[in-house]
Design an enzyme around this catalytic site. Structure first.
Site, PDB file in Angstrom:
ATOM      1  N   ASP A 250       1.096  -1.132  -0.176  1.00 35.09           N
ATOM      2  CA  ASP A 250      -0.055  -0.152  -0.363  1.00 35.09           C
ATOM      3  C   ASP A 250       0.953   1.055  -0.408  1.00 35.09           C
ATOM      4  OD1 ASP A 250      -2.385   1.771   0.258  1.00 35.09           O
ATOM      5  OD2 ASP A 250      -3.360  -0.089   1.022  1.00 35.09           O
TER       6      ASP A 250
ATOM      7  N   HIS B 252      -2.719   3.263  -4.798  1.00 38.54           N
ATOM      8  CA  HIS B 252      -2.086   2.943  -3.428  1.00 38.54           C
ATOM      9  C   HIS B 252      -0.891   2.170  -3.574  1.00 38.54           C
ATOM     10  CE1 HIS B 252      -5.336   3.372  -0.960  1.00 38.54           C
ATOM     11  NE2 HIS B 252      -6.668   2.639  -1.421  1.00 38.54           N
TER      12      HIS B 252
ATOM     13  N   GLU C 145      -9.936   1.912  -5.646  1.00 35.12           N
ATOM     14  CA  GLU C 145      -9.940   3.945  -5.018  1.00 35.12           C
ATOM     15  C   GLU C 145      -8.361   4.068  -6.187  1.00 35.12           C
ATOM     16  OE1 GLU C 145     -10.812   4.126  -0.214  1.00 35.12           O
ATOM     17  OE2 GLU C 145      -9.253   3.047  -0.840  1.00 35.12           O
TER      18      GLU C 145
HETATM   19  C1  ACM Z   1     -10.860  -1.231   0.243  1.00 33.59           C
HETATM   20  O1  ACM Z   1     -11.509  -1.004   1.789  1.00 33.59           O
HETATM   21  N1  ACM Z   1     -10.519   0.566  -0.288  1.00 33.59           N
HETATM   22  C2  ACM Z   1     -10.701  -1.984  -0.430  1.00 33.59           C
END
Ligand code: ACM
Ligand code: ZN
Length: 767
Positions: free
Chosen positions: A192, A267, A333
């Site tokens: 991440d 991410h 996201e």
């Molecule tokens: C997530 O909670 N962004 C998969």
């Protein structure tokens, strides 16, 4: 809970001191029949492998080490039949790959299954009949016959090790916990923005640079300043490939498959800090410290061929390490602004005829899927991978509610249900008063227990695509192993029963009874767990000008005691017998009492403000979002103020203004009106630009009594609550109208720039 009163045995058996035997297995087995008497494990008990000796040796060692730890007995492996715990792999119909039969009689114990996975689950059930710490008491296992197998194939628990790094020992403890409750997938979120955690031999900087950040663990996630040049990154860590192999083997012995998540294309600020060529901007950056992304790149550039070479190299090492059939590639996201401004990305879109950046993401994901499939594996992605068109064979993990999962199942794709509500275990489970600071939400033990992974929208044929469910544990706010234990215990037990036990066998009362053994076991093992489900829920009901409050507790056999004078409630306080009328401004505090003991961490507490609009109907010109209905239509006149911690008392409107009209029932003298509002930058919630207050005697002609402008900057990232108040010379009014002007769209520089902004309001206070 299964129990027999051993009346007969009192006459027959020397163990009459044990007036009753109970078994508290979680998840509840498919069939459990208690018999008479018990088997006692002693220093002469042996383990007997009837067949498949080589394959079952690790299972025998697993059982032996537990027995040794609690009793000191060494269970030797012998062929003799008496006083033995026998394992056998055979052909049993109807129990599948993970099912087992456990037979206990006074002369011995036998576990039979089709595979070693079933044998391991038989052992887990057996262990749940024993103490978990060293004891001098006899190890008595009640006679019983169990036939058991899971409802779902995917019984998952996720752990984010990027936001917080957990040591290999902590990861093993987590896997143990999963395995004890027959969960079989460990979704390891290894990549991440704030840390790259897996050694990749071909790209050593991923861990040399990407695994380390300036240590700001003392600050709340969203309030961590960015690293400055010259500051030394000391917080972090990563798993070597050797450590990963050890963890995979450890998990496999417990029938847990480790599913790696190598997040992409968003991410990945950590990878970009190591190798800036991976981003569209290609500029150097320092590793992120927390939630401030200003001027940071966090996406790979799908317009750059070198990115695919890099990712294929990374995936080659990942696939060589992890035997898992599934590789998770993230996909959630992605803020696609960088792609909009990138010449390579735009050129690729032209060449490939991609209409928008969502289709660009799909192009990227499809290429990655093709590569993974070419290596004989399957790809999983978060539900955003549906947006520009789903890759041909992808499995979808539905997290933004269930709609992504429903859509994917209807397209004949496999899905795993992991909706934020109720299976994000980084959300609050109680309080929030008295709870450790969490990211938000409110997923109580009972809400988890009541979760049904197969949505009603699916036909029986479509329902087959639901592989199971999983809880996710993101760690922005979870910085210690102790806190991690607290967030998952006991909620993982509720989830285990959701995904393993037959739907018709689920029984909340019975689960609570069985939970008592497990609470004791957590204590014996030194695990930190939440008593949060004893927190009293305070629900205001305002109707016909009256405000009453209903109190409930999820605890079975719990009584509620409360105070209205600010004092901490005890079993001598007022006992709750039914809705409490609130007719002055008070603070209500309430506790659950079980067997005379106050349960939980801290009393539930709620302040009420009593005013002239209490209990009056609010008519909205534009509707409140179905997602933010709070306590229903009268939330703005229920006397309850919202807090920054959870969304629960707020009404939210997306993109439109709030125009609320209240009929006070009769003309009243009025000299002040207040609207409470919230700004929460990270959740796209902004203060209204201004709020106008009007009064009327007939509901037709309104007269303005004040307009108040916003004072809070749209760049304020901390959550803030502000009251907009108009005070004016006393007027007579029967109707009140409040207009709050929505910011309209999220401001420049915000991750949701240009998209509809939210406006959140709680109370309209009329005095
Ligand atoms: C997530 O909670 N962004 C998969
Ligand atoms: Zn690009």
């Amino acid at each position: 809970m299964k129990e027999i009163k051993i009346v007969l045995l009192l006459l027959l058996c020397p163990f009459f001191l044990f007036a009753q035997q109970t078994v508290s297995i979680i998840p509840e087995p498919v069939q459990l029949q208690l018999g008479q008497g018990a088997f006692t494990i002693d220093g002469n008990t042996t383990v007997r492998l009837e067949n498949a000796r080589k394959e079952l040796k690790p299972a025998a060692a697993f059982l032996a080490s537990h027995i040794q730890r609690i009793s000191g007995y060494e269970l030797r492996r012998k062929r003799k039949k008496s006083n033995a715990i026998s394992f056998s792999i055979e052909n049993i119909n109807g129990i599948g790959n993970e099912g087992y039969r456990l037979s206990v009689s006074p002369s011995g114990i036998r576990i039979a299954a089709n595979t070693k996975a079933g044998i391991v689950y038989g052992i887990q059930s057996l262990l749940q009949t024993l103490p978990q710490v060293r004891t001098n008491a006899a190890l008595r296992v009640p006679s019983m016959e169990i036939t058991d197998y899971p409802r779902f194939a995917w019984r998952g628990m996720h752990l984010d090790v990027s936001r917080h790094f957990f040591s290999p020992a902590a990861v093993r403890e987590y896997i143990d916990l999963l395995a004890s409750y027959k969960m079989n997938k460990f979704h390891w979120h290894l990549v991440d923005d704030q840390g790259w955690r897996i050694e990749i031999k071909k790209y050593p900087k991923l861990t040399e640079v990407g695994a380390w950040r300036v240590d700001q663990t003392d600050k709340v996630w969203g309030e961590r300043p960015q690293a400055q040049p010259g500051e030394v990154p000391t917080y972090g860590g990563y798993y070597t490939q050797k450590q990963i192999k050890d963890i995979i083997r450890y998990a496999a012995e417990r029938n847990v498959t480790v599913v790696p998540e190598i997040e992409m294309p968003g991410h990945v600020a950590s990878a970009i800090a190591a190798y800036p060529f991976l981003s569209c901007e290609q500029k150097p950056q320092l590793p992120l410290t927390g939630g401030d992304y200003t001027n940071m790149s966090s996406n790979y550039c799908p317009g750059n061929e070198q990115v695919y070479t890099f990712l294929q190299d990374v995936l080659d090492e990942v696939i060589a390490l992890f035997p898992s059939e599934y590789i998770h590639i993230g996909g959630d996201e992605v803020d696609k602004t960088s792609w909009k401004n990138c010449a390579s990305c735009q050129a690729l879109m032209q060449r490939e005829g991609l209409k928008n950046e969502e289709e660009l993401q799909s192009y990227f994901i499809r290429r990655i899927e093709k590569y993974i499939v070419s290596k004989g594996r399957k790809m999983i992605g978060w539900d955003e991978i549906l947006e520009g068109g789903l890759a041909p064979q992808a499995t979808v993990m539905s997290w933004r509610g269930e709609s992504g999962g429903i859509a994917a199942a209807k397209m004949n794709h496999d899905v795993i249900m992991t909706p934020g509500n109720p299976v994000y275990f980084d959300h609050y489970q109680a309080g929030p008063a008295g709870e450790p600071l969490a990211i938000g939400g409110f997923n109580t033990l009972k809400r988890v227990y009541d979760y049904e992974p197969v949505p009603q929208e699916l036909t029986p044929a479509e329902a087959k695509y639901v592989l199971g469910a999983q809880a996710n544990v993101w760690t922005e706010y979870i910085t210690t192993l102790n806190q991690l234990e607290y967030m998952v215990l006991p909620r993982v037990l509720a989830l285990a029963e959701v995904v393993w036990s037959p739907k018709e066998k689920k029984d909340w009362m019975d689960f609570n009874e069985r939970l008592r053994y497990h609470f004791k076991a957590f204590g014996q093992k030194g695990l930190n767990y939440s008593l949060g489900n004893f927190t009293v829920d305070i629900k205001p009901v305002s109707q016909n000008g009256n405000l009453t409050v209903a109190l409930t507790t999820e605890a079975v056999n719990g009584d509620i005691y409360y105070t209205l004078n600010g004092a901490v409630p005890t079993p001598q306080s007022i006992k709750y017998e039914g809705p409490v009328r609130i007719d002055s401004t008070v603070t209500l505090k309430a506790v659950t009492v079980v067997n005379g003991h106050v349960m939980g961490v801290q009393p539930a507490e709620q302040s009420f403000v009593v005013h002239k609009a209490i209990g009056r109907d609010v008519i909205y010109t534009y509707p409140v979002s179905k997602y933010y209905q709070a306590e229903g239509p009268n939330t703005l006149t229920d006397g309850v103020r919202g807090t920054t911690a959870v969304g629960k008392h707020w009404h939210g409107i997306n993109g439109s203004d709030l125009i609320a009209t209240i009929d006070l029932g009769e003309e009243k003298p009025v000299s002040s009106i207040t609207l409470g509002t919230l700004q929460n930058y990270r959740d796209w919630i902004f203060m209204p630009q201004w709020v106008k207050f009007e009064v009327s005697t007939d509901g037709q002609t309104f007269k303005e009594v004040g307009t108040v402008n916003n004072q809070v900057s749209v760049d304020e990232k901390n959550a803030v609550i502000r009251d907009f108040t108009a005070a004016f010379p006393e007027q007579r009014a029967k109707f009140i109208r409040v207009t709050a002007k929505n910011l309209g769209t999220n401001p420049k520089g915000h991750p949701g720039e240009g998209k509809a902004a939210w406006l959140f309001a709680d109370e309209i206070i009329v005095k």
